[in-house]
Structures are given as C-alpha cells and as structure tokens.
Scaffold this active site. Structure first.
Site, PDB file in Angstrom:
ATOM      1  CE1 TYR A   1      17.016 -12.601 -11.793  1.00  0.00           C
ATOM      2  CE2 TYR A   1      16.795 -10.376 -10.905  1.00  0.00           C
ATOM      3  CZ  TYR A   1      16.434 -11.342 -11.835  1.00  0.00           C
ATOM      4  OH  TYR A   1      15.517 -11.051 -12.807  1.00  0.00           O
TER       5      TYR A   1
ATOM      6  CG  ASN B   1      14.063  -4.204 -12.605  1.00  0.00           C
ATOM      7  OD1 ASN B   1      14.510  -4.850 -11.682  1.00  0.00           O
ATOM      8  ND2 ASN B   1      12.957  -4.557 -13.219  1.00  0.00           N
TER       9      ASN B   1
ATOM     10  NE  ARG C   1     -30.358  21.593  -5.947  1.00  0.00           N
ATOM     11  CZ  ARG C   1     -31.334  20.713  -5.705  1.00  0.00           C
ATOM     12  NH1 ARG C   1     -31.404  20.137  -4.510  1.00  0.00           N
ATOM     13  NH2 ARG C   1     -32.223  20.408  -6.606  1.00  0.00           N
TER      14      ARG C   1
ATOM     15  CD  GLU D   1       8.926 -10.919 -14.855  1.00  0.00           C
ATOM     16  OE1 GLU D   1       8.225 -10.601 -15.835  1.00  0.00           O
ATOM     17  OE2 GLU D   1      10.169 -10.853 -14.851  1.00  0.00           O
TER      18      GLU D   1
END
Length: 654
Positions: A164, A307, A398, A529
C-alpha cells in the site's frame, strides 16, 4: 551577475543586471520588455517607455522610488512586485502581513544547531525553531535508520511486491496496482491532488515549526523517505524557504493531508514559497535564489511527506507553550488585583490547600503567598486595612488557586501529550527495517492531540472568564472603593468602561470557541477514512482562545496598575511593585481619556514576551527557597519531592 525576480500580473520574470547603478525605472522597463515579449497582444501594453507603474519590494511591501539606483535599495536576488497603473494588485501576490512575522529581511541565519533524532524534541525546542533561533541537522544514528528504511523500500520496488502506498494507489484505490514506470508520477500526483487547502497561509514561524516537526518525524526512520530527500528538506528549513500552507482543510485523520501536501508542494518547486529575502514568490524561484534544487520524489516519498499529525501538533505546541506562559502570569496579575481591591490573604494558607492536594492548586496558592503581604514581603496597602471587618473575598479572588490551579494541571497534561506526539511516528504504512516489512496501521489519527487541545482551550478559557469578573470589580465603584472606571472626572472621561466591554466580548467569543471540535466526525475518502479527529480546527481555535485570554489579562493588568494610582502614596509588595514599574515602562497612568488600544497591545506584548513572569519569578523562587517547610504531617501523595508547591511557612493573617 546580479539578478532580480520581478512579478508582473501573473508572471515572475528573472531580470539580469550588469550595472547596479541603473535605476528602479530601468529595472521596471526591462521587466516589462520581457513580459510583453511572448504576449500575442503585448499584454495590452503599447509602449514600454510610456507605461506608468509602481514598484515595491515583495518582502515588507516597501515602495521603491523610480529614481533610486538599484544598488541603493535592492540586494542581489531580491524580489520586486510591479503594479502597472490601472491594474489591481495581482491575485497571485501574497503580501506578508506586517507584524505577523519576526523573520524579516533583517533576519540573520542562526549559527547554532539542534540535532534531530525523532525522539527528543520538546515543545519549547519547536517554538525556538519556529522563531529562527536554530538550524537543523540529523544525528548519525538518525541518518543510519533513514538509510536502512529506504533500502527496504527500494528492495520492495525492485521485487515488484504489492504494498500500500508504494506500489498501489491510496485510500479507496488501495487495490489498484501501479506500474513501476509510473511510481514517481504516482507520488507527485498524490502531493498535487492533496494540496487542496484554503484560507490564509500559516505565518513563517508556524510554517518553520511544521517543517521542523515533519523532519523530526521522518528522522525516526520509519517512513521510508530517502536521506537525500530528507537532507533537501533540512536545507530548505535552514534557508527559511517556506511553502505556502493554507491553514484550513485538514480533518486530522489520515494525518494532516492538505497542509502537509502544500508543505511538500513548495519543496517540489511548485506553488508559492516565502523566505526572509524574497517574500512570497513562485517556489522554483525562491529555491533557485537560495541555491537549492526542488525535491524529486521517489516511490513512497510523497506519502511519507504528507501522512501525519504535524499540523495539529506544531500548532498545539505553540498553544501549550503560550498557555503555560499566560497561566503563570495570570497568578501575578490576580495577586496585584487582590492588593488593589484590599483583599485578604487568608484563603491562600498552605494548610487549606494541603487538604485538597491538587498540584496546580497548591502551586498557585504558593505563588500568591510569595507575592502578597507576609514577613517576606510587607505591603503598605495590606497594612492600611489590616483591622477592617472583612472576613472573606468574592470567589474571583478567594478561589484563584482552585480555578487557576486546574488550568495549570490541564496544561501539564496536554504538554505531556503534545511532547509525546512530537516524537511519534505517525506515518502509514510504517517501515520496520529490522523486520524487513511494512505494516499498515492508524498512527496518523489525530485524536490524541485533538482531544487534548479541546481540553486545553476549555481550561485556559477560565483564566479569562475569572479575570473579566475581576476587571468588573476594579471598574465598579460599589465593589472597589475606587473611582468609577478607574479615572478622575468621570463623565467627562470614560476610563476603562469600554476596555471592560472588550474583555467581556472576548470572553463571550471564547465560550463559542470552547465547543470541542473533536466530538465531530465526518466520513471521508469513500468511507475508507470513516472516523476523523477534526484536530486541525481544535488546534487553531485553541490558539485563538489563548490569544483572547492573553488580551483579557492584559486589560486586567492595565486596570490593576491604574487602581494603584488611587492608593498612592501607599506601596504594595516588592515583587508587585516591580510588575507595576514594568507596565509603567510602556504605558503611562491614565490622567484623562486617550487612545487605549495601543496600551492594551503594549501590555499584551509584555505577556507574550513573558516579561511579567520574568520580573516576578526571582521573588517567587527566593520565597520558595527561604521559607522552610514546617514539620507537620503531610500526605505522601500530596507533593512531589521537587514540587515548588510544598507547604511553606504561612503568611501573616489579617
């Protein structure tokens, strides 16, 4: 021979100049001759001699007088914009916004280096690299790992293996095998097609950070980039040749693809680029002007360059560093306000905070004790109301240790995540040279920095929220016992009336910006994705929130110092007097109304440069050193051995 690059309309032209005693008028006319030479209609220019134009340097936009000699106003390889009368400024021309960048034409290349190995860079280092304080080089071990990683990829290509991103397409096209003869084109097409960002470019400082961080990640040796390509990136960084990187367009899940693609595109000699000497110009001309060659991508290198989570992380590093700086200074500003409002120091007693031992809370209370009235630092203002009948103050004074404290703890948490991310390999696929294989995974997903930066924005916003309420108390005479809006002759003068409105507006804007971006996700790349982090927006809005916090606290510091004027001749503690003197070195007291924005910006700059912290820090450190911890039982989990917040001798109570 000297040469100048001249931008006319849509073209950049290289104009040689044998005689630099020639004028800018001559340079413009020479450029016009070259421009019309290849235009069928001469570009609409009938006579070069009669054409009127305005010339300006690209860097800084300084106008050039036509009668000046080139030698007097330009340097060799300078870049010039020529605007022909009647034309609007070319849409190709990107002005360098004044005030945005410290990397100007006066920029001097640093002599010191930071050695990158992919494992030891910290957020502070990254900020300094962005500011141009260092150059970059690789450690020998990093070079060795990069070479080993690349050798494995070359073997994969040579053996025609299907892997890939190396021999296949990307995302939805992962099953499409690409011929070896097309692998270079595959990587170039990847960078070009993914350069789809929009919006204003990152500032030069932020682009330097982005490039430095990408180099650091590649130096880990798990991306497969060649040493030759990585060294070319380092040379571009060291020359401050910085690509045009639009700030919008990343969803923060196969990494920050769009911004990192724009970063790579400039290094390829395409798109726009900026340098301190050129300003904005075509990337190929900027690289050439610095003696650099465009990167020629090898198999997998395009993917290796784009990437990762470096956009989120580099902006996140700036956010967390600025958050830490303003959080430290918020304690000092709040302590000064408490003095002006004649508050009590009882709420900062170390015994109280030992019973709720959050590190940030304890640290803030300790800072208040070190700055306010005590045996260590007496205060005439505190002495003036020592026997008043006030028992306790409003929460905005405070509860500073509790509210400011969680901001400190959150910053520490986020800083740890950002520093881890800075030194993480976020590529895909990952190259494991020692195993002889590449493995696809999900390290590019930006959820870690995205969630952390959303959390950072929410926490740091509270510093502005509580500050705005203190500004209200300073300006409201029924709460402060001071003149309304901190000015004499109220009515004729409005004083801090609208400065408070500005603070309120910024706090309200922050409320919207604090909505977390990382709770959103939109499926992209044809559902490949299908879960994303939206981390790019998380980082950008965190920075905006922090800037607003800085500005609100600048207004509070101005108001507190103005309040001191009405308590004179009484003096506050020594460290707070030093803070007052610092502010007065850049902003005069308000005797009557005047233009206020420059005052706010001047004090904002003090906070950005951490000068308020630097003035007070020696007193805080001295208090911590000299006040010996009391011998009473304390939970062993309450404090670390080196904690600056260990219980100390108590301040004198009122």
């Amino acid at each position: 021979m000297p040469r100048f690059t001249v931008h006319i309309r849509d073209e950049w032209l290289a104009v040689p100049c044998r005689d630099t005693s020639n004028t800018i008028q001559w340079l413009g006319q020479e450029a016009l001759k070259r421009y019309i030479k290849n235009k069928p209609d001469n570009g609409g220019i009938t006579a070069v001699k009669d054409t009127r134009f305005v010339a300006r340097r690209c860097q800084g936009l300084g106008l050039l007088d036509a009668d000046d000699t080139i030698d007097d106003v330009l340097e060799d390889n300078d870049f010039v914009e020529l605007a022909i009368e009647g034309d609007t400024m070319s849409p190709d021309f990107i002005p360098c916004e004044p005030g945005v960048s410290h990397l100007t034409a006066a920029y001097k290349e640093p002599e010191e280096y930071i050695s990158l190995d992919g494992n030891s860079l910290m957020s502070t280092d990254l900020i300094n690299l962005g500011r141009g304080l260092y150059k970059i080089k690789l450690t020998p071990e990093a070079e060795r790992k990069v070479v080993q990683s690349r050798e494995l990829l070359d073997t994969i290509v040579k053996e025609n293996k299907v892997v890939y991103g190396i021999t296949t397409g990307f995302g939805k096209f992962a099953r499409t095998v690409i011929p070896v003869s097309k692998l270079k084109e595959l990587q170039e097409n990847l960078v070009r097609s993914h350069s789809a960002g929009v919006g204003n470019p990152l500032s030069p400082e932020r682009t330097r950070m982005l490039l430095a961080l990408r180099i650091n990640v590649l130096a880990k040796g798990h991306s497969g980039v060649s040493l030759e390509t990585l060294q070319a990136m380092i040379q571009a960084f060291n020359a401050s040749c910085l690509s045009f990187v639009p700030e919008k367009g990343t969803v923060g899940a196969s990494g920050d693809l769009a911004p990192l693609s724009h970063l790579a595109l400039g290094l390829m000699g395409e798109g726009k680029m900026w340098s301190p000497t050129s300003g904005w110009a075509d990337a190929k001309y900027v690289l050439e002007a610095h003696g650099l060659k465009p990167i020629s991508l090898k198999p997998k290198e395009g993917l290796a360059l784009i990437n990762g989570t470096q956009m989120i992380t580099s902006l996140g590093a700036e956010a967390v560093e600025r958050a830490q700086a303003i959080a430290q200074q918020a304690d000092i500003i709040a302590a000064l306000t408490l003095e002006v409002l004649k508050g009590t120091t009882k709420a900062f007693d170390s015994d109280i905070h030992a019973l709720r031992p959050h590190p940030g809370q304890i640290e803030v209370a300790q800072r208040f004790r070190s700055l306010l009235d005590s045996d260590h630092h007496p205060s005439q203002i505190a002495e003036s109301h020592r026997f008043c009948d006030r028992v306790q103050d409003a929460y905005t004074m405070r509860c500073c240790p509790q509210v400011h404290g969680i901001a400190n703890d959150t910053i520490a948490f986020v800083q740890n995540i950002i520093n881890t991310e800075i030194n993480s390999a976020t590529d895909n696929p990952m190259v494991f040279a020692e195993r002889g294989e590449t493995i696809s995974g999900g390290n590019f997903h930006g959820e870690y920095p995205a969630k952390a930066l959303d959390f950072l924005a929410i926490a740091v916003h509270e510093l502005a929220s509580i500050s705005e309420r203190r500004i209200e108390r300073l300006c409201n005479p029924s709460l402060s016992e001071l003149p309304a809006f901190l000015v004499n002759e109220g009515g004729l003068n409005s004083g801090f009336m609208i400065a408070h409105c500005t603070a309120a507006a910024l706090v309200s804007e922050n409320k919207v910006l604090c909505h977390p971006s990382s709770v959103d996700s939109l499926s992209t790349s044809a559902a490949t994705e299908d879960h994303v982090s939206m981390g790019g927006w998380a980082a950008r809005k965190a920075l905006r929130v922090i800037e607003h916090v800085e500005q609100v606290l600048a207004i509070e510091l101005l108001a507190a110092c103005q309040g001191i004027e009405f308590l004179r001749p009484l003096r506050t503690t020594t460290p707070l007097e030093k803070v007052y003197e610092l502010v007065r070195s850049v902003v005069k007291p308000w005797m009557k109304d005047r233009f206020m924005s420059p005052d706010i910006e001047a004090v904002h700059r003090l906070l950005l440069d951490q000068k308020v912290w630097n003035v007070a820090k020696p007193y805080i450190d001295k208090y911590q050193t000299e006040y010996i911890p009391e011998s009473r039982p304390v939970s062993p989990t309450a404090f670390s051995l080196d904690s600056p917040a260990s219980p100390r001798k108590r301040v004198r109570h009122e």
